[in-house]
Design a protein around this motif. Structure first.
Motif: not given
Length: 414
Positions: A32-57
């Motif tokens: 996670g990092l501050h990309a500049g969407i918000k003034r100061k706080r972190k605002d962009l995050g990423l989760i990654a998996c080293e393999v294709p994961a079974t997924a649902a939503a």
């Protein structure tokens, strides 16, 4: 920032981890990092998996569904796999028309390009102000930095990057044994306002290293969501962006889980525990809230009736303000029960504030006012209603309604 979490404890079949990490299940990293969407706080995050994961939503029931939900649903429909989730806060990318959809797809494309994976295996989520275009000139350049920072230590940064009006990060992790292998389930969430079933302005991300078949995972997520995330409310507003997603890497090495697997019940309980605790953490952190409110309804004819009753009571503004003021005004509770739509006989209802009985068989009983007030000061403040009509039960969670809720939302965009 403080991490709001459950205390380490044990339940039959699984162990609750005292210092949870979304990256704990095998194969997962985050950043996670501050990309500049918000003034100061972190605002962009990423989760990654080293393999294709079974997924649902599962997604919000609001007719206005934000562009990221459309894009995530598209990707999952292609293969039922996910390998990354890119999330921004500070801007919901909702009610933004075709440009919003294209911006969400651009987030997906850039993330896939830097991770060197197929586009459809990237999910997208956004949270924040509705009706404003995403600042893609800031998000795009932020994605390479996110990928570069990915690692097991990225839990805190990711959790901070997804917050809006939250006062703390929210995470839960459990571990159990399946087929002699240690299996981990970990979740992180955000949510503080616009919280109302079905779901909320809430995002929840659950990772597991269990091997589990796709239909079983989707069914599991839907059922557990109905019992947990769909049983919370803060303010009665249903958001455009709600989503709960789960990725299962399968790297624990167990035999694939299905409802026929002998250890399915314990995995179900473990997964449900993660979702339930995340839901409670969201409700407890409601905008301006001072404590969690838990409403338990027993003795209903059907589970749906019990859920209707519990959600009506926990969502009542009058009940919520009474809890804030520690006013044992039980008439407000019965009023909410009456308009809930749940079938019941008013002359058979029992009502308790904590352990203090206020109503028995539909009639008021003498109670010690001080004890009833004390029950409403506890966290959680517990209200129990027995309809004395059947065997079904349900629990809903919310929070008190305070002056600060108005202050926060009167100036949300500023």
């Amino acid at each position: 920032m403080e991490q709001l979490q459950v205390k380490a404890a044990e339940e039959p079949g699984f162990e609750v981890v005292g210092e949870p990490r979304i990256t704990s299940p095998r194969g997962f990293t985050a950043a996670g990092l501050h990309a500049g969407i918000k003034r100061k706080r972190k605002d962009l995050g990423l989760i990654a998996c080293e393999v294709p994961a079974t997924a649902a939503a599962v997604y919000t029931m609001n007719a206005y569904q934000a562009a990221p939900l459309t894009v995530t649903r598209e990707g999952l429909a292609m293969e039922g796999k996910m390998q990354a989730m890119i999330v921004n806060s500070g801007n919901a990318n909702a009610c933004t028309g075709s440009r919003g959809v294209e911006d969400a797809r651009e987030m997906r494309r850039e993330t896939a390009r830097w991770l060197n994976i197929p586009e459809h295996r990237v999910g997208v989520a956004s949270t924040g102000v509705i009706g404003e275009p995403l600042p893609m000139d800031r998000i795009g350049p932020g994605i390479p930095g996110l990928v570069k920072q990915l690692g097991p230590a990225g839990h805190d940064s990711f959790c901070q990057a997804i917050l809006t009006t939250d006062t703390c990060i929210k995470a839960v992790e459990v571990r159990l044994t399946v087929d002699g292998r240690e299996v981990r389930v970990a979740g992180a969430a955000k949510g503080s306002g616009m919280i109302q079933p079905r779901m909320a302005t809430m995002l929840a991300f659950i990772n597991t290293d269990a091997a589990i078949e796709a239909p079983a995972l989707q069914s599991l997520l839907r059922q557990v969501t109905d019992e947990t995330f769909n049983m919370i409310t803060v303010d009665g507003d249903c958001s455009t962006n709600d989503m709960v997603s789960v990725m299962a890497s399968g790297l624990a090495g167990n035999d694939p889980l299905t409802p026929k697997h002998p250890q399915w019940p314990v995995y179900y309980r473990a997964f449900s525990h993660v979702a339930r605790e995340l839901a409670q953490l969201i409700a407890r952190d409601g905008e301006g809230a001072t404590r969690l409110v838990e409403v338990v309804v027993t003795g209903a004819e059907t589970e749906e009736g019990a859920r209707r009753a519990a959600k009506a009571v926990v969502g009542s503004s009058l009940v919520k303000t009474a809890v804030f003021g520690t006013d044992p005004n039980w008439g407000r509770i019965l009023c909410a029960l009456g308009y809930s739509g749940a079938p019941f006989d008013p002359e058979r209802v029992d009502l308790y504030l904590g352990s203090v009985c206020a109503v028995h068989q539909g009639c008021p009983v003498p109670m010690v006012e001080a004890a009833a007030k004390e029950a409403l000061t506890l966290d959680p403040a517990r209200i129990r209603i027995d309809l004395n009509r059947g065997r079904a039960a349900a629990t809903a969670w919310g929070c008190d309604l305070t002056y600060d809720y108005v202050r926060i939302n009167a100036s949300y965009r500023t």
